[in-house]
Design an enzyme around this catalytic site. Structure first.
Site, mmCIF file in Angstrom:
data_model
loop_
_atom_site.group_PDB
_atom_site.id
_atom_site.type_symbol
_atom_site.label_atom_id
_atom_site.label_comp_id
_atom_site.label_asym_id
_atom_site.label_seq_id
_atom_site.Cartn_x
_atom_site.Cartn_y
_atom_site.Cartn_z
ATOM 1 C CB VAL A 140 -3.186 3.808 0.249
ATOM 2 C CG1 VAL A 140 -4.430 2.917 0.184
ATOM 3 C CG2 VAL A 140 -2.946 4.479 -1.098
ATOM 4 C CG LEU A 146 -2.151 -0.837 1.272
ATOM 5 C CD1 LEU A 146 -2.875 -0.646 2.598
ATOM 6 C CD2 LEU A 146 -3.081 -0.516 0.116
ATOM 7 C CG ASP A 147 1.125 3.932 -3.321
ATOM 8 O OD1 ASP A 147 2.087 3.158 -3.453
ATOM 9 O OD2 ASP A 147 0.426 4.326 -4.268
ATOM 10 N N PRO A 148 2.146 4.991 0.932
ATOM 11 C CG PRO A 148 4.249 5.965 1.270
ATOM 12 C CD PRO A 148 3.409 5.286 0.224
#
EC number: 5.4.99.25
Length: 294
Positions: free
Chosen positions: A42, A38-40
């Site tokens: 998100v 997961l991107d930071p």
């Protein structure tokens, strides 16, 4: 050593690796991995495997994902999400766009589609991650990838203010889908610069956000010797075809020997007495133990 699957609710501001690092400190064990980065920015479900469960984490990443988020039309960013710099603007007002037009455009993305990953991503080109090229100002040709969008729909009215339009959405998609790129591609189809302004993963690998726990909640449970946050390793193979073995098969598997099974699948989760004991791979008419979990 403790073993199991954790349904972690990742909070904004941390990378998936940060989450693993903090869990290693909380649980006092190094054998921890995550399934599906997961991107930071998100938030939401991040499947975590602990102990022996790390051996099945690759099968958790194969599953589809469900997200809820927000798309903003009117300006685009360098990262395709709200963390980047504004790179273009296309102001719009309520008279420029209708909900029917948006809904029709969103529906056109369902099914198998081709997607080009964003420059700010971990996809590798010539052994180097795309975001490393992006940070040094280099533009490289990015590999196209085939993904599947099962459902992509608007879940709120269109909100217009100061030259932008915002709306919430729901998307069910295959692994490897960049939702922020989907937001940008939707904007292109509608004729406006756009980006993904918020994203939450609500389901991954059969795990739902309604049962997910934060790092703080897991830490409190661990301190009280309450291990209810650990799900059985069987949660790691929910998406694999399953087969129940006889005791004789179990013995053969324990020695690493192949067994005869009538099954068309290439990979099987082998169960004995309701416990997963191996991952089997097809070899001709036989199945070979790929991973023994006894």
């Amino acid at each position: 050593m403790i073993t199991g699957i954790i349904n972690l609710k990742k909070e904004a501001g941390m990378t998936s690796h940060d989450a693993v690092f903090k869990l290693r400190k909380i649980l006092h064990t190094k054998k921890i991995g995550h399934g599906g980065t997961l991107d930071p920015d998100v938030v939401g479900v991040l499947p975590i495997a602990v102990g022996k469960a790390t051996r099945v984490i690759e099968y958790m990443t194969e599953s589809g994902k469900i997200y809820e988020g927000e798309i903003t039309l009117g300006y685009a960013t360098s990262t395709e999400d709200s963390s980047g710099e504004v790179i273009s603007r296309t102001p719009l007002t309520q008279s420029d766009l209708s909900e029917d037009v948006v809904d029709h455009a969103m529906k056109s993305f369902t099914g198998p589609i081709t997607q080009v990953p964003p420059m700010y991503s971990a996809v590798k080109v010539n052994g180097k991650k795309l975001y490393e090229y992006a940070r040094s100002g280099e533009e490289v040709e990015r590999p196209k990838r085939q993904i599947t969008i099962s459902e992509f729909r608007r879940t709120s009215p269109l909100y217009f203010e100061k030259g932008i339009c915002r709306f919430s959405f729901y998307v069910s998609c295959s692994k490897g889908t960049y939702v922020r790129t989907l937001a940008v591609d939707l904007g292109i189809k509608l004729g406006y610069a756009s980006h993904m302004s918020f994203l939450k993963r609500t389901s991954s690998a059969g795990l739902s956000i309604t049962q997910s726990l934060t790092l703080e909640e897991i830490n409190e449970k661990y301190k009280q010797e309450d291990f209810s946050f650990l799900l059985p390793i069987e949660y790691g193979v929910l998406d694999l075809p399953k087969v129940n073995l006889t005791e004789e098969d179990k013995v053969e598997i324990s020695y690493g020997r192949r067994i005869l099974l009538e099954n068309e699948a290439d990979t099987l989760a082998a169960f004995y007495e309701n416990r997963v004991i191996a991952i089997l791979e097809k070899r001709g008419n036989e199945f070979k133990p790929h991973k023994v979990l006894l």
